[in-house]
Design a protein around this motif. Structure first.
Motif, mmCIF file in Angstrom:
data_model
loop_
_atom_site.group_PDB
_atom_site.id
_atom_site.type_symbol
_atom_site.label_atom_id
_atom_site.label_comp_id
_atom_site.label_asym_id
_atom_site.label_seq_id
_atom_site.Cartn_x
_atom_site.Cartn_y
_atom_site.Cartn_z
ATOM 1 N N VAL A 1 3.111 -5.843 -11.315
ATOM 2 C CA VAL A 1 3.873 -5.066 -12.289
ATOM 3 C C VAL A 1 3.009 -4.677 -13.490
ATOM 4 O O VAL A 1 3.500 -4.082 -14.450
ATOM 5 C CB VAL A 1 5.125 -5.836 -12.766
ATOM 6 N N ARG A 2 1.718 -5.026 -13.436
ATOM 7 C CA ARG A 2 0.774 -4.610 -14.474
ATOM 8 C C ARG A 2 -0.228 -3.603 -13.914
ATOM 9 O O ARG A 2 -1.220 -3.272 -14.540
ATOM 10 C CB ARG A 2 0.065 -5.831 -15.055
ATOM 11 N N CYS A 3 0.077 -3.150 -12.695
ATOM 12 C CA CYS A 3 -0.701 -2.126 -12.012
ATOM 13 C C CYS A 3 0.303 -1.037 -11.615
ATOM 14 O O CYS A 3 0.625 -0.874 -10.433
ATOM 15 C CB CYS A 3 -1.372 -2.754 -10.782
ATOM 16 N N GLU B 1 11.096 -1.090 -5.748
ATOM 17 C CA GLU B 1 10.722 -1.320 -4.351
ATOM 18 C C GLU B 1 9.570 -2.322 -4.270
ATOM 19 O O GLU B 1 9.547 -3.197 -3.396
ATOM 20 C CB GLU B 1 10.324 0.000 -3.686
ATOM 21 N N LYS B 2 8.619 -2.221 -5.195
ATOM 22 C CA LYS B 2 7.510 -3.175 -5.232
ATOM 23 C C LYS B 2 8.031 -4.590 -5.463
ATOM 24 O O LYS B 2 7.623 -5.538 -4.771
ATOM 25 C CB LYS B 2 6.530 -2.789 -6.344
ATOM 26 N N ILE C 1 -0.259 0.327 -5.775
ATOM 27 C CA ILE C 1 -1.346 -0.620 -6.037
ATOM 28 C C ILE C 1 -2.528 -0.346 -5.112
ATOM 29 O O ILE C 1 -2.377 -0.239 -3.898
ATOM 30 C CB ILE C 1 -0.864 -2.072 -5.821
ATOM 31 N N THR C 2 -3.709 -0.217 -5.724
ATOM 32 C CA THR C 2 -4.947 -0.139 -4.947
ATOM 33 C C THR C 2 -5.798 -1.346 -5.321
ATOM 34 O O THR C 2 -5.690 -1.868 -6.430
ATOM 35 C CB THR C 2 -5.726 1.155 -5.246
ATOM 36 N N ALA D 1 0.832 -1.206 0.000
ATOM 37 C CA ALA D 1 0.000 0.000 0.000
ATOM 38 C C ALA D 1 0.868 1.258 0.000
ATOM 39 O O ALA D 1 1.768 1.417 0.826
ATOM 40 C CB ALA D 1 -0.925 -0.004 1.217
ATOM 41 N N GLY D 2 0.612 2.145 -0.963
ATOM 42 C CA GLY D 2 1.329 3.409 -1.034
ATOM 43 C C GLY D 2 2.691 3.346 -1.693
ATOM 44 O O GLY D 2 3.348 4.379 -1.867
#
Length: 328
Positions: free
Chosen positions: A213-215, A116-117, A219-220, A109-110
């Motif tokens: 990685v497709r958002c 980093e993701k 990410i929400t 979140a955020g």
């Protein structure tokens, strides 16, 4: 630690059953020597790479392999159910299912930085595996479906792969990576010789970080669901139109920006959906599959009317290079 094995410069490309069987025999001997009588914990996503890795490990060490399927909330529609059905019910694998959706999405979140993701997702995977390993006796190895393009892209600094460049320094497992030196096309040839069904061998490649990685951007859950639903429509239409298995990879991306649109005479402010359809042999270079105009029109109609939050559909015509396969 990892047993670092590099692809020999003079290695012949695996294109025939004979070459595949020779590689299988070589890897079986290598796995037995490395693992001995210990157990291996394998991250089983259900994708081509992890499935072939699992088949090799089963052939080499049998019930010393424990497969773990983690539902991190970033899988395609219906995928967790399919993995359980195929591996546990049809193949009889020793499969542990872990529902970690909230755990992953709360940590993401955020977070809007792509690297980093990837590191959060990769690191959390290892934490989940470690927790599962503590419940079992004799686990000393972590099996991974790392392939050669993963290594090349990580070393070149293009992007960190969860199974090549994103592992935490305090990893307590020794890695077992039996398809590490293979290109994607070679993995498929090996999978066929191992007796895996075509639905698994020729399944679309799917990134380790999944739909994360497709958002693009932070990410929400609602935007992630828009990716999942639009991807399901795209896969359904490709199957209906005879493109399933003929196009190497196709997926949707929902970026983190909105534009004005009109639905039922009223203003909307919603996301675009980007369609990507590509072909390749080794993932080093990628070409774009040009879809029939009628199919694109039908996809636009379905996605904009059936997926909440989307009011535009775009098509990505960019090959690799200059683009990569995924957006992050």
């Amino acid at each position: 630690m990892a047993i670092l094995i590099n692809r020999p410069d003079d290695m012949v490309r695996i294109t025939t059953p004979e070459l595949a069987n020779a590689y299988i025999e070589e890897q079986i001997a290598s796995i037995k020597e490395q693992v001995g009588d210990k157990k291996v914990l394998l991250a089983l996503s259900g994708g081509v790479d992890s499935s072939v890795c699992a088949a090799l490990l089963i052939k080499a060490i049998g019930d010393q392999l424990v497969c773990v399927h983690v539902n991190h909330g970033l899988l395609r529609k219906g995928e967790p159910e399919e993995v359980i059905r195929v591996f546990r019910e049809e193949l009889g694998a020793n499969l542990i299912y872990v529902d970690a959706v909230d755990r992953f999405l709360d940590k993401l979140a955020g977070v809007d930085d792509p690297e980093e993701k990837r590191h959060i997702i990769g690191g959390e995977f290892i934490e989940v595996f470690a927790e599962e390993a503590r419940k079992l006796d004799g686990i000393e190895f972590l099996g991974q479906g790392t392939i050669w393009p993963d290594i090349l892209e990580s070393e070149a600094g293009i992007k960190a792969h969860h199974n090549a460049g994103g592992l935490p320094e305090d990893l307590q497992f020794e890695l077992v990576e039996p398809v590490r030196i293979l290109y994607k096309d070679e993995v498929r040839v090996v999978g066929k010789e191992l007796g895996l069904p075509d639905s698994m061998v020729y399944r679309q490649p799917f990134p380790g970080p999944g739909l994360g990685v497709r958002c693009p951007g932070a990410i929400t859950r609602d935007r992630l669901e828009a990716v999942r639903e639009s991807d399901a429509i795209l896969r359904e239409e490709f199957a209906k139109n005879g493109l399933e298995g003929k196009v190497w990879q196709y997926f949707t991306v929902v970026p983190d920006f909105k534009s004005t649109g009109i639905t039922d005479g009223k203003r909307t402010f919603a996301w675009p959906c980007i369609i990507r359809a590509i072909n390749t042999v080794d993932v080093v270079e990628v070409t774009v599959e040009h879809l029939p105009a009628e199919l694109i029109d039908h996809l636009v109609q379905r996605i904009t009317t059936e997926v909440p939050g989307i009011n535009r559909v775009l098509f990505d015509y960019t090959p690799k290079p200059p683009a990569t396969v995924e957006y992050e």
